[in-house]
Design a protein around this motif. Sequence first.
Motif, PDB file in Angstrom:
ATOM      1  N   ASP A   1      51.175  37.215  47.654  1.00 27.32           N
ATOM      2  CA  ASP A   1      50.736  37.229  49.058  1.00 27.32           C
ATOM      3  C   ASP A   1      49.528  38.151  49.221  1.00 27.32           C
ATOM      4  O   ASP A   1      48.597  37.855  49.981  1.00 27.32           O
TER       5      ASP A   1
ATOM      6  N   GLU B   1      46.309  36.539  48.205  1.00 20.02           N
ATOM      7  CA  GLU B   1      45.820  35.602  49.230  1.00 20.02           C
ATOM      8  C   GLU B   1      45.181  36.366  50.393  1.00 20.02           C
ATOM      9  O   GLU B   1      44.099  36.022  50.868  1.00 20.02           O
ATOM     10  N   THR B   2      45.852  37.451  50.818  1.00 22.43           N
ATOM     11  CA  THR B   2      45.327  38.221  51.951  1.00 22.43           C
ATOM     12  C   THR B   2      43.972  38.843  51.612  1.00 22.43           C
ATOM     13  O   THR B   2      43.031  38.760  52.416  1.00 22.43           O
TER      14      THR B   2
ATOM     15  N   GLN C   1      41.283  37.295  53.988  1.00 18.35           N
ATOM     16  CA  GLN C   1      40.986  38.154  55.150  1.00 18.35           C
ATOM     17  C   GLN C   1      39.956  39.231  54.842  1.00 18.35           C
ATOM     18  O   GLN C   1      39.260  39.696  55.717  1.00 18.35           O
TER      19      GLN C   1
END
Length: 311
Positions: free
Chosen positions: A237, A240-241, A245
């Motif tokens: 995760d 991905e962040t 982002q």
Amino acid sequence: MSHNSVGVLVMSYGTPASLDDVKTYYTHIRRGVPPTQEQLAALVSRYDSIAGGCFPLRKNTDEQAAALQLTLDREYSFSEYVCFQGLKHAPPFIEEGVEQIAAAGIRKAVGIVLAPHYSALSVGAYIERARKKAKELHLDMRFVKSYHDHHLLIQALATRVRRGLDRFPLADHPQVRVIFTDHSLPASILERGDPYPEQLMQTSCLVAKMSGVTNWQFAWQSAGRTDVPWLGPDILDVLETVCRQERVKNVLICPVGFVSDHLEVLYDIDIECRQLAESFGMQLERTEMLNADPAYMKLLAEVVHRAAEEG
Ligand code: FEC
């Protein structure tokens, strides 16, 4: 070997002896509950993809135990230390290792786990098993609980972080996100004030400081496939962040809680994390593991000797 020798129980996780042995091993990890066909097939396939069915943890634990023996002989030649192995989930099991020490006529022993951070669920469980067997056999046994902030560990990891950064162009170094990781555990450990997360944060801070890295964070990896909640955020995760982002393009993973090349590094990071990072267009590198690094061996010898001398 004499009555005055000190036994050293070198404890490690253990790995299957062959692909045929994965079911027995996995059943042991699951405290006697056999995996489903699907779970077994998934694990066999992960082992199969790390160098076609080879089990590096076996070779690495053997090399670490042999190197620790040589280091103890060299650094503390005035005492006689004799190393034995005790594995959590494969033979020779922890209890067998303690039995071998007692059978050799040794009366005093030190137990150490090849994992620097203490949790009641990890290192604590190794120690409990060894302590119980030692008590049965009237063996005077003491334990090293953790060595997560030892200067030799921090130096060895910081050197690896700097070497890892060198795999990226020099101009990109400040933008490389260093992610320190370790094995996740069930989140219930937090309710019991377990020191594991704090020790990992201490190691990460010290390594970052010594390697001059400011762009870093911590993530958990390899959470078990069970119904209970595990500590997060999970590394997958986080990748991905940071990509979506924060627009991070380069990542260096430093698995601070693991000390050798094994499934959780060679598969979970080198295959699973790398594939995901590449799918996001990121470059992902990993720091080298300690394995039988002389500085790591010196550290283990030092803390073993200190424990043997105490009390
Ligand atoms: O290379 C190898 O053959 C073995 C790699 C390996 C290491 C390792 C280290 C730790 N584990 C810890 C906790 C758990 C908990 C569960 C669990 C499950 C597995 C499974 C495999 C496995 N672990 Fe492991 N672990 C390694 C391998 N581990 C394979 C089973 C399949 C899976 O879930 O991925 C969940 C048990 C349950 O089902 O109830 C909890 C901790 C460490 C780090 C400290 C240590 O080395 O002891 C903590 C290496």
